[in-house]
Design a protein around this motif. Structure first.
Motif, PDB file in Angstrom:
ATOM      1  N   THR A   3       0.859  -1.176   0.000  1.00  0.00           N
ATOM      2  CA  THR A   3       0.000   0.000   0.000  1.00  0.00           C
ATOM      3  C   THR A   3       0.897   1.229   0.000  1.00  0.00           C
ATOM      4  O   THR A   3       1.850   1.312   0.764  1.00  0.00           O
ATOM      5  CB  THR A   3      -0.890   0.021   1.256  1.00  0.00           C
ATOM      6  OG1 THR A   3      -1.673  -1.162   1.257  1.00  0.00           O
ATOM      7  CG2 THR A   3      -1.788   1.243   1.254  1.00  0.00           C
ATOM      8  N   ARG A 111      -9.369  13.963 -13.675  1.00  0.00           N
ATOM      9  CA  ARG A 111      -8.946  12.570 -13.890  1.00  0.00           C
ATOM     10  C   ARG A 111      -7.446  12.375 -13.670  1.00  0.00           C
ATOM     11  O   ARG A 111      -6.975  11.261 -13.425  1.00  0.00           O
ATOM     12  CB  ARG A 111      -9.322  12.168 -15.320  1.00  0.00           C
ATOM     13  CG  ARG A 111      -9.049  10.740 -15.678  1.00  0.00           C
ATOM     14  CD  ARG A 111      -9.711  10.322 -16.976  1.00  0.00           C
ATOM     15  NE  ARG A 111      -9.433  11.168 -18.110  1.00  0.00           N
ATOM     16  CZ  ARG A 111      -8.599  10.841 -19.103  1.00  0.00           C
ATOM     17  NH1 ARG A 111      -7.957   9.701 -19.089  1.00  0.00           N
ATOM     18  NH2 ARG A 111      -8.426  11.665 -20.126  1.00  0.00           N
ATOM     19  N   VAL A 114      -6.119  10.449 -10.468  1.00  0.00           N
ATOM     20  CA  VAL A 114      -6.175   8.985 -10.542  1.00  0.00           C
ATOM     21  C   VAL A 114      -5.013   8.451 -11.370  1.00  0.00           C
ATOM     22  O   VAL A 114      -4.389   7.444 -11.005  1.00  0.00           O
ATOM     23  CB  VAL A 114      -7.531   8.520 -11.125  1.00  0.00           C
ATOM     24  CG1 VAL A 114      -7.538   7.024 -11.391  1.00  0.00           C
ATOM     25  CG2 VAL A 114      -8.666   8.903 -10.199  1.00  0.00           C
ATOM     26  N   LEU A 115      -4.709   9.131 -12.468  1.00  0.00           N
ATOM     27  CA  LEU A 115      -3.585   8.711 -13.307  1.00  0.00           C
ATOM     28  C   LEU A 115      -2.279   8.762 -12.522  1.00  0.00           C
ATOM     29  O   LEU A 115      -1.474   7.826 -12.580  1.00  0.00           O
ATOM     30  CB  LEU A 115      -3.486   9.591 -14.554  1.00  0.00           C
ATOM     31  CG  LEU A 115      -4.638   9.510 -15.548  1.00  0.00           C
ATOM     32  CD1 LEU A 115      -4.490  10.582 -16.636  1.00  0.00           C
ATOM     33  CD2 LEU A 115      -4.723   8.128 -16.169  1.00  0.00           C
ATOM     34  N   TRP A 116      -2.062   9.844 -11.808  1.00  0.00           N
ATOM     35  CA  TRP A 116      -0.838   9.960 -11.006  1.00  0.00           C
ATOM     36  C   TRP A 116      -0.772   8.878  -9.938  1.00  0.00           C
ATOM     37  O   TRP A 116       0.247   8.216  -9.767  1.00  0.00           O
ATOM     38  CB  TRP A 116      -0.751  11.352 -10.357  1.00  0.00           C
ATOM     39  CG  TRP A 116      -0.081  12.330 -11.246  1.00  0.00           C
ATOM     40  CD1 TRP A 116      -0.674  13.254 -12.058  1.00  0.00           C
ATOM     41  CD2 TRP A 116       1.327  12.458 -11.462  1.00  0.00           C
ATOM     42  NE1 TRP A 116       0.283  13.950 -12.756  1.00  0.00           N
ATOM     43  CE2 TRP A 116       1.519  13.486 -12.407  1.00  0.00           C
ATOM     44  CE3 TRP A 116       2.439  11.803 -10.949  1.00  0.00           C
ATOM     45  CZ2 TRP A 116       2.787  13.879 -12.841  1.00  0.00           C
ATOM     46  CZ3 TRP A 116       3.696  12.195 -11.376  1.00  0.00           C
ATOM     47  CH2 TRP A 116       3.859  13.217 -12.313  1.00  0.00           C
ATOM     48  N   ARG A 117      -1.863   8.702  -9.216  1.00  0.00           N
ATOM     49  CA  ARG A 117      -1.861   7.724  -8.120  1.00  0.00           C
ATOM     50  C   ARG A 117      -1.603   6.299  -8.616  1.00  0.00           C
ATOM     51  O   ARG A 117      -0.827   5.561  -8.019  1.00  0.00           O
ATOM     52  CB  ARG A 117      -3.165   7.797  -7.341  1.00  0.00           C
ATOM     53  CG  ARG A 117      -3.268   9.060  -6.552  1.00  0.00           C
ATOM     54  CD  ARG A 117      -4.612   9.190  -5.834  1.00  0.00           C
ATOM     55  NE  ARG A 117      -4.698  10.490  -5.214  1.00  0.00           N
ATOM     56  CZ  ARG A 117      -4.047  10.853  -4.117  1.00  0.00           C
ATOM     57  NH1 ARG A 117      -3.269   9.984  -3.509  1.00  0.00           N
ATOM     58  NH2 ARG A 117      -4.171  12.066  -3.629  1.00  0.00           N
ATOM     59  N   SER A 118      -2.225   5.920  -9.701  1.00  0.00           N
ATOM     60  CA  SER A 118      -2.030   4.554 -10.199  1.00  0.00           C
ATOM     61  C   SER A 118      -0.616   4.360 -10.731  1.00  0.00           C
ATOM     62  O   SER A 118      -0.005   3.304 -10.513  1.00  0.00           O
ATOM     63  CB  SER A 118      -3.077   4.208 -11.260  1.00  0.00           C
ATOM     64  OG  SER A 118      -2.961   5.065 -12.379  1.00  0.00           O
ATOM     65  N   THR A 119      -0.072   5.367 -11.387  1.00  0.00           N
ATOM     66  CA  THR A 119       1.295   5.250 -11.901  1.00  0.00           C
ATOM     67  C   THR A 119       2.299   5.196 -10.760  1.00  0.00           C
ATOM     68  O   THR A 119       3.220   4.367 -10.766  1.00  0.00           O
ATOM     69  CB  THR A 119       1.624   6.423 -12.849  1.00  0.00           C
ATOM     70  OG1 THR A 119       0.693   6.414 -13.926  1.00  0.00           O
ATOM     71  CG2 THR A 119       3.034   6.304 -13.395  1.00  0.00           C
ATOM     72  N   ALA A 121       1.801   4.231  -7.717  1.00  0.00           N
ATOM     73  CA  ALA A 121       1.668   2.953  -7.020  1.00  0.00           C
ATOM     74  C   ALA A 121       2.420   1.845  -7.764  1.00  0.00           C
ATOM     75  O   ALA A 121       3.056   0.993  -7.152  1.00  0.00           O
ATOM     76  CB  ALA A 121       0.189   2.594  -6.878  1.00  0.00           C
ATOM     77  N   MET A 122       2.381   1.877  -9.093  1.00  0.00           N
ATOM     78  CA  MET A 122       3.100   0.875  -9.879  1.00  0.00           C
ATOM     79  C   MET A 122       4.616   1.052  -9.751  1.00  0.00           C
ATOM     80  O   MET A 122       5.360   0.089  -9.710  1.00  0.00           O
ATOM     81  CB  MET A 122       2.687   1.002 -11.358  1.00  0.00           C
ATOM     82  CG  MET A 122       3.202  -0.100 -12.264  1.00  0.00           C
ATOM     83  SD  MET A 122       4.909   0.016 -12.802  1.00  0.00           S
ATOM     84  CE  MET A 122       4.867   1.414 -13.877  1.00  0.00           C
ATOM     85  N   SER A 127       5.929  -2.792  -5.276  1.00  0.00           N
ATOM     86  CA  SER A 127       4.686  -2.960  -6.024  1.00  0.00           C
ATOM     87  C   SER A 127       4.865  -4.069  -7.034  1.00  0.00           C
ATOM     88  O   SER A 127       5.972  -4.443  -7.393  1.00  0.00           O
ATOM     89  CB  SER A 127       4.295  -1.651  -6.731  1.00  0.00           C
ATOM     90  OG  SER A 127       5.268  -1.290  -7.680  1.00  0.00           O
TER      91      SER A 127
END
Length: 128
Positions: A3, A111, A114-119, A121-122, A127
């Motif tokens: 996380t 939007r 969300v793009l920043w957070r998902s990238t 996190a990867m 991860s």
């Protein structure tokens, strides 16, 4: 999967990596960072803020110069990862840059969070 706490999207505030290295820095100098992926994302983030928001480490009144500085930050972040051979991270950040540009162009800038957070996190350590 690990996380990742992303608030407020400031990844390296204590190290002030960008503030210390922004002027005349070469992409290879990011390799000194403890985690190159996160350091490169931080540089790309500053480029994004130069394009669409309020940058944290720059004060550029001329909009055209701010855009050029943002492009330089995008390039420096991607180049540091490419130099290291991290094709996955280059692809992720390039897709993020393109996705954010598209979102802003079509009036869906909300939007981008969300793009920043998902990238991020990867790209984060641990991860999958």
């Amino acid at each position: 999967p690990m996380t990742v706490q992303l608030e407020p999207l400031d990844l390296l505030p204590a190290e002030r990596l960008i503030a210390e290295r922004r002027n005349g820095a070469r992409a290879s100098e990011l390799g000194d960072a403890p985690n190159l992926r996160i350091a490169a994302a931080e540089v790309v983030r500053e480029g994004y803020l130069l394009h669409y928001g309020t940058p944290r480490w720059y004060a550029i009144d001329d909009r055209d110069l701010a855009l050029l500085a943002g492009d330089r930050m995008y390039a420096a972040g991607l180049a540091s990862l490419a130099e290291d051979g991290d094709v996955e991270a280059v692809s992720a950040l390039a897709s993020l840059i393109a996705g954010c540009a598209e979102a802003h162009a079509i009036g869906e800038s909300a939007r981008t969070d969300v793009l920043w957070r998902s990238t991020l996190a990867m790209l984060a350590p641990g991860s999958d």
